[in-house]
Write an enzyme that holds these catalytic residues in place. Structure first.
Site, short mmCIF file in Angstrom:
data_model
loop_
_atom_site.label_atom_id
_atom_site.label_comp_id
_atom_site.label_asym_id
_atom_site.label_seq_id
_atom_site.Cartn_x
_atom_site.Cartn_y
_atom_site.Cartn_z
N LEU A 117 1.38 2.66 4.01
CA LEU A 117 1.31 1.50 3.12
C LEU A 117 2.73 1.21 2.69
CD1 LEU A 117 -1.74 2.26 0.76
CD2 LEU A 117 -1.65 0.63 2.65
N ASP A 118 3.11 -0.06 2.65
CA ASP A 118 4.49 -0.36 2.29
C ASP A 118 4.75 -0.10 0.81
OD1 ASP A 118 4.11 -2.84 0.77
OD2 ASP A 118 3.58 -3.74 2.68
N TYR A 119 6.01 -0.13 0.45
CA TYR A 119 6.49 0.24 -0.88
C TYR A 119 5.77 -0.53 -1.99
CZ TYR A 119 10.05 1.09 -4.54
OH TYR A 119 10.71 1.44 -5.68
N GLU A 120 5.54 -1.82 -1.78
CA GLU A 120 4.94 -2.66 -2.82
C GLU A 120 3.42 -2.63 -2.83
OE1 GLU A 120 6.81 -3.93 -0.33
OE2 GLU A 120 8.67 -4.77 -1.16
N THR A 121 2.80 -2.05 -1.81
CA THR A 121 1.35 -2.07 -1.70
C THR A 121 0.73 -0.81 -2.31
OG1 THR A 121 1.48 -3.40 0.32
CG2 THR A 121 -0.58 -2.24 -0.07
#
Length: 238
Positions: A102-106
């Site tokens: 999952l990306d940093y902002e998710t």
């Protein structure tokens, strides 16, 4: 057993990451560097080392589901020294790693394990495991835009596979909507790129489910162990 599968089965890394480690000449078998991905290991008699440290087959498998907060990476570390999801599971002594990313902002659901075979299976493109997201997007997508989303979109150098999207809430005054999105692929930042491609960029994004696995009330930043039934379900995926 193939060397990359052996490394994954030892709980060191996924098969793909194991291949990188091999090509970096960090693996020794019986004192000799191995860099052929086709190399076979005798798991009973061979001494296998990574970075001069002996590894062995892992008998104690761990399977957890974490409710990832925003602001955490899903790799062990990065050049910006940002916090990792592994910082949230320091009370587990076994070396575990995420299935997918999952990306940093998710935020949201992330499965972590030391079962290399399961990781390989669930991240392989041929296994279409549905991933369900809840996205707050700018604006309110029209039926036409959602049809484009579902049919597949051209992003960079590829066309996305068929997906699903539906509006579950909207606020016309503040010009945003909440959408449930289901995809089978797992390309980098795919949901964000797909939403941007239909001119409704993501404002907040959370993964709510992976197949039949859900967070089941797990608080943000906390985790729970998968049940026996959930583990059997994941292993049975064809």
């Amino acid at each position: 057993m193939r060397i990359n599968k052996y490394i994954a089965s030892c709980g060191v890394a996924s098969r793909r990451k194991a291949e990188e480690i091999i090509l970096e000449r960090r693996v020794k078998v019986n004192g000799k560097i191995v860099e052929e991905l086709s190399f076979n290991v005798d798991e009973k008699n061979d001494l296998v080392e990574i970075d001069e440290k002996k590894i062995g087959l892992n008998k104690n498998y761990i399977y957890i589901v974490l409710n990832k907060p925003e602001g955490y990476i899903t790799t062990v570390k990065d050049q910006f020294d940002r916090p990792s999801v592994l910082d949230l599971v320091t009370d587990i002594s076994e070396r575990i790693y995420p299935i997918g990313r999952l990306d940093y902002e998710t935020s949201g659901l992330l499965i972590l394990t030391n079962d290399g075979d399961l990781t390989y299976k669930l991240t392989h493109p041929k296994h279409e495991v549905a991933k369900t997201y809840v996205a707050r997007v700018k604006g309110i997508p029209s039926a036409e835009k959602m049809k484009q989303f579902e049919d597949g979109l051209y992003i960079e150098d590829y066309k996305t596979a068929p997906a699903k999207i539906r509006i579950i809430d909207k606020n016309e005054e503040k010009n945003y909507s909440i959408c449930e999105i289901k995809i089978h692929e797992g390309r980098n930042r795919q949901v964000r790129k797909m939403c941007k491609a239909i001119d409704h960029p993501v404002q907040r994004l959370k993964r709510a489910a992976m197949g039949k696995i859900t967070l089941k009330g797990t608080e943000i930043g906390k985790y729970r162990h998968l049940t026996t039934e959930e583990i059997e379900y994941l292993k049975a995926i064809k």
